[in-house]
Design a protein around this motif. Structure first.
Motif, PDB file in Angstrom:
ATOM      1  N   HIS A  41      13.708  12.675  -0.052  1.00  0.00           N
ATOM      2  CA  HIS A  41      14.338  11.267   0.110  1.00  0.00           C
ATOM      3  C   HIS A  41      13.689  10.236   1.458  1.00  0.00           C
ATOM      4  N   SER A  42      12.976  10.327   2.307  1.00  0.00           N
ATOM      5  CA  SER A  42      11.946   9.438   3.072  1.00  0.00           C
ATOM      6  C   SER A  42      11.563   9.131   2.312  1.00  0.00           C
ATOM      7  N   VAL A  43      10.206   9.331   1.277  1.00  0.00           N
ATOM      8  CA  VAL A  43       9.606   9.189   0.558  1.00  0.00           C
ATOM      9  C   VAL A  43      10.308   8.331  -0.645  1.00  0.00           C
ATOM     10  N   GLN A  52       8.381  -0.314  -5.775  1.00  0.00           N
ATOM     11  CA  GLN A  52       8.057   0.934  -6.514  1.00  0.00           C
ATOM     12  C   GLN A  52       8.500   1.106  -7.572  1.00  0.00           C
ATOM     13  N   ILE A  53       9.574   2.111  -7.127  1.00  0.00           N
ATOM     14  CA  ILE A  53      10.469   2.920  -8.097  1.00  0.00           C
ATOM     15  C   ILE A  53      12.222   2.206  -8.622  1.00  0.00           C
ATOM     16  N   GLU A  61       1.335  -0.998  -0.642  1.00  0.00           N
ATOM     17  CA  GLU A  61       0.337   0.041   0.336  1.00  0.00           C
ATOM     18  C   GLU A  61       0.817   1.135  -0.738  1.00  0.00           C
ATOM     19  N   ARG A  62       0.599   2.443  -0.421  1.00  0.00           N
ATOM     20  CA  ARG A  62       1.230   3.466   0.006  1.00  0.00           C
ATOM     21  C   ARG A  62       0.160   4.425  -0.046  1.00  0.00           C
ATOM     22  N   THR A  63       1.646   5.926   0.529  1.00  0.00           N
ATOM     23  CA  THR A  63       0.707   7.135   1.059  1.00  0.00           C
ATOM     24  C   THR A  63       0.477   7.782   0.190  1.00  0.00           C
TER      25      THR A  63
END
Length: 377
Positions: free
Chosen positions: A354-356, A365-366, A320-322
């Motif tokens: 950077h955190s994301v 995801q990337i 899941e993504r924010t």
């Protein structure tokens, strides 16, 4: 002469490193033709003058045969990037070794495995957790890969051997006589008999600064994922976790007491999106279906994971993504972007971005590209 042996001879030539070999191969130079090169040819191929002079003088059939005989006489097997039995997962990493030296059961390179790493000075808690998890993971069918270092590495290797499981020790030195630390020499012999010793460094290579962090990419690259058992914020184990992320592999971490400095690195990984492991099943549930059908593991697929549809990549967990992560995904689905470009478009400060980005890399995801660029997986 077989190209694999020519590659070995080139690899063991003094002053010729991995980057030089990459330059030659990527430049379209054929291994079989290199015996005919003179100094000018080597310079034209991109070698420095001192390298070119040495190659022109020493690199011939006799040199290659002497290196082949050298490893053969010591009972060492050589696995080259050109071989059909080169580990598929390792080949798919950003910096796969051109040569790997092995003692033991090389079939373990093609079996599902997990990396287990941690601090060299573990707490009693860390030792107990590492021992238990290594035993359970090996009994579930995973080969446990570690670095034969003091502390957590040693605990994991020993626990697997006691459980009659399989383990691989990746050296930061040559695997013939340069066991480091020296007190693990007996353990190394046990692993050679029941598991596998592996190194990318030529025989006789002694311990020196820089080799051990570099070998961590092999520990991560051979495996489906990396489990950090106990680590401070400056632990070398986090280098292995970074290498796992760079290779697109899973990262797991064991939580510890919030008062323990030895758990701060693991807690940071969990905070950034690594899966928390409190028992073996937390990790095994990510791979259980594939472990029941080894033929479907990425080790045995004809196509690499990067060429597969995301729907086919069943060994990667669903995530899941924010909301912020989705904003980054939307941008990267359109084009590859640098950190500066992302900051301009999102209006975030570097720390938050950077955190994301790190969280999205952990979630697969990337991916990070050369030049601080990022792209959608």
């Amino acid at each position: 002469m077989e190209e694999r042996w020519i590659l070995l001879g080139l690899y063991e030539m003094e002053g010729i490193g991995k980057k030089s070999i990459s330059k030659l191969i990527e430049g379209g130079h054929l291994l079989q033709e290199m015996f005919l090169y003179d100094e000018g040819d080597w310079i034209a191929a991109g070698m420095r003058r001192d390298q070119a002079a040495r190659l022109a003088k020493c690199f011939d059939v006799n040199w290659v045969e002497s290196r082949r005989q050298h490893v053969y006489d010591r009972g060492i097997e050589v696995i080259t990037y050109l071989d059909s039995n080169y580990p598929i997962l390792m080949k798919e990493t950003p910096q796969p070794p051109w040569i790997m030296y092995a003692r033991g059961d090389i079939q373990l390179l093609h079996q599902p495995s997990i990396a287990m790493v941690g601090t060299r000075m573990p707490t009693v808690y860390g030792r107990k957790v590492a021992e238990k998890l290594a035993e359970q993971l090996s009994q579930a069918g995973l080969t446990v890969v570690s670095g034969l270092a003091r502390g957590i590495d040693r605990v994991c290797h020993e626990s697997v051997l006691r459980a009659n499981g399989k383990t691989i020790a990746v050296f930061g030195t040559g695997i013939d006589c340069c066991v480091y630390p020296p007190e693990n020499r007996g353990l190394a012999e046990q692993i050679a008999e029941k598991g596998l010793l592996l190194s990318e460094y030529p025989l006789g290579t002694k311990a020196r600064q820089g080799l051990f962090p570099e070998r961590n990419r092999i520990i991560a690259g051979l495996t489906l994922g990396t489990l950090v058992v106990e680590a401070d914020v400056r632990s070398g184990s986090l280098i292995t976790a970074d290498a796992a992320l760079e290779a697109g592999r899973d990262v797991f971490a064991v939580p510890g007491p919030i008062t323990s400095p030895k758990s701060r690195g693991a807690h940071n990984l969990i905070r950034q999106g690594a899966k928390m492991v409190t028992c073996a099943d937390d990790l095994l549930e990510e791979y259980r279906l594939d472990l029941q059908n080894v033929e479907q593991l990425p080790y045995n697929r004809e196509r690499s994971p990067e060429k597969l549809d995301l729907a086919e990549r069943s060994w990667f967990p669903k995530v899941e993504r924010t909301a912020d992560e989705n904003r980054v995904i939307v941008l990267l689905e359109q084009e590859e972007l640098t950190v500066d470009q992302l900051i301009d478009r999102l209006g975030w400060d570097f720390g938050h971005l950077h955190s994301v980005l790190l969280s999205l890399i952990i979630k697969k995801q990337i991916r990070q590209l050369p030049g601080t660029k990022y792209a959608r997986v």
